[in-house]
Design a protein around this motif. Structure first.
Motif, mmCIF file in Angstrom:
data_model
loop_
_atom_site.group_PDB
_atom_site.id
_atom_site.type_symbol
_atom_site.label_atom_id
_atom_site.label_comp_id
_atom_site.label_asym_id
_atom_site.label_seq_id
_atom_site.Cartn_x
_atom_site.Cartn_y
_atom_site.Cartn_z
ATOM 1 N N LYS A 1 0.916 0.923 11.540
ATOM 2 C CA LYS A 1 1.014 0.773 10.086
ATOM 3 C C LYS A 1 2.438 0.382 9.688
ATOM 4 C CE LYS A 1 -0.241 3.135 5.796
ATOM 5 N NZ LYS A 1 -0.808 4.373 5.196
ATOM 6 N N GLN B 1 3.127 -3.252 10.253
ATOM 7 C CA GLN B 1 2.475 -4.148 9.305
ATOM 8 C C GLN B 1 3.259 -4.271 7.998
ATOM 9 O OE1 GLN B 1 -0.268 -5.917 10.062
ATOM 10 N NE2 GLN B 1 -0.466 -4.974 12.070
ATOM 11 N N SER B 2 4.182 -3.345 7.752
ATOM 12 C CA SER B 2 4.943 -3.338 6.504
ATOM 13 C C SER B 2 6.303 -4.000 6.694
ATOM 14 C CB SER B 2 5.137 -1.893 6.025
ATOM 15 O OG SER B 2 6.079 -1.222 6.840
ATOM 16 N N ASP B 3 7.057 -4.101 5.589
ATOM 17 C CA ASP B 3 8.411 -4.666 5.635
ATOM 18 C C ASP B 3 9.474 -3.575 5.630
ATOM 19 O OD1 ASP B 3 7.429 -7.289 5.551
ATOM 20 O OD2 ASP B 3 7.335 -7.263 3.360
ATOM 21 N N ALA B 4 9.052 -2.332 5.839
ATOM 22 C CA ALA B 4 9.986 -1.206 5.720
ATOM 23 C C ALA B 4 11.150 -1.292 6.695
ATOM 24 C CB ALA B 4 9.229 0.109 5.909
#
Length: 317
Positions: A17, A20-23
């Motif tokens: 997860k 999948q993010s730009d964090a």
């Protein structure tokens, strides 16, 4: 009372997860800006290189590989001794600050992607991700990046100076009108003397007139002027061969020597951190793994700088 440690499958779902993010990219960029505010990162001279990263996926024969830019592939490069190294996996492409040896922009590709195809996208990302906050004056790279399109883009699009090692690509002689160091020569075969930069034009003068050689033909062979033969070349016309600074100059060599900073950055990510131990499948997970390592490197450097600053204050008091 402490709760139970989450299972491996829970960690796996969380990491997927996160990938999948730009964090992680956002955190990476914030740390880069923090390091810049602490004068750790200079940003004037940048270096670009790629390093091999083994895939978590089991290796496959070439005929079974999905070559779509998202799956691992076979790569090959030469080590410092000229030996061929083959691996199945990825390449981590890094644009680093040459002073601090810290990464500023990264990309992950399948291992078969040529280094030269990623140089300009890295520079474009640096400009876009930091809203043009960084504008290095110099970009240093090894001979794997010796392509006209890279020179042209750096000079025309980013108004910077490429410092790239020349790759003769199998040629057994230097280009016409140049010696082995890619310095312009006269019709007698003598090295012309660099006489300075006038705007975009580099000026060279007759070595015989300047007492650098004793040409049997004299200066009249090339010019009837007492000033001697003069050559002017536009540094932007063919920067791969006669760009500025001159490849034969100490200035060019000193700028190129800074390129080893990105190699030390690669080494720290692999030896001191955990770059080459990916434990998840897929290119997004590989990129997330690379970001985590770069974040650790940046955070550790920032913490060390702050501790040093605190100690200096304590000693001053």
């Amino acid at each position: 009372m402490l709760a139970k440690i989450p299972s491996a499958s829970t960690f796996s779902r969380f990491f997927k997860k996160l990938a999948q993010s730009d964090a992680l990219q956002d955190l990476f960029q914030k740390l880069v800006l923090k390091a810049t505010s602490l004068d750790i990162i200079d940003g004037e001279h940048a270096s670009i290189d790629a390093t091999k990263v083994d895939a978590y996926e089991a290796s496959k024969p070439k005929k079974d590989i999905i070559d779509d830019g998202k799956h691992p592939n076979w790569g090959m490069k030469r080590d410092t001794n000229g030996n061929n190294i083959r691996w199945f996996g990825w390449k981590l492409h890094i644009l680093s600050d040459s002073q601090s040896e810290l990464p500023l922009s990264i990309r992950v590709t399948p291992a078969n992607v040529h280094d030269g195809n990623v140089a300009v996208p890295l520079i474009e990302a640096l400009s876009k991700d930091y809203d043009r906050f960084f504008n290095p004056k110099y970009y240093a790279m090894d001979s794997g990046y010796d392509y006209n399109r890279i020179y042209d883009s750096i000079i025309k699009d980013f108004k910077s100076i490429p410092i790239i090692a020349y790759n003769p690509r199998g040629s057994h002689s230097s280009p016409e009108g140049l010696d082995d160091d890619l310095n312009p020569i006269c019709s007698g075969g003598y090295k012309l003397v660099y006489w300075g930069l006038d705007g975009d034009y580099m000026k060279f003068r007759c070595p015989h007139v300047l007492g650098k050689c004793n040409c049997p033909h004299g200066s009249n062979w090339c010019s009837s002027s007492d000033y001697g033969y003069t050559l002017k070349t536009n540094r932007k016309d063919n920067p791969r061969q006669t760009g500025y600074p001159l490849r034969s100059s100490e200035h060019w060599q000193s700028l190129y020597n800074k390129r080893t900073s990105v190699e030390r950055c690669n080494s720290r990510l692999k030896i001191n951190l955990n770059l080459n131990s990916i434990r998840s499948k897929g290119i997004k997970q590989a990129l997330a793994h690379a970001y985590l390592n770069c974040i650790a490197l940046l955070a550790g450097t920032i913490a060390s700088k702050k501790l040093s600053m605190r100690n200096e204050v304590s000693l001053a008091a």
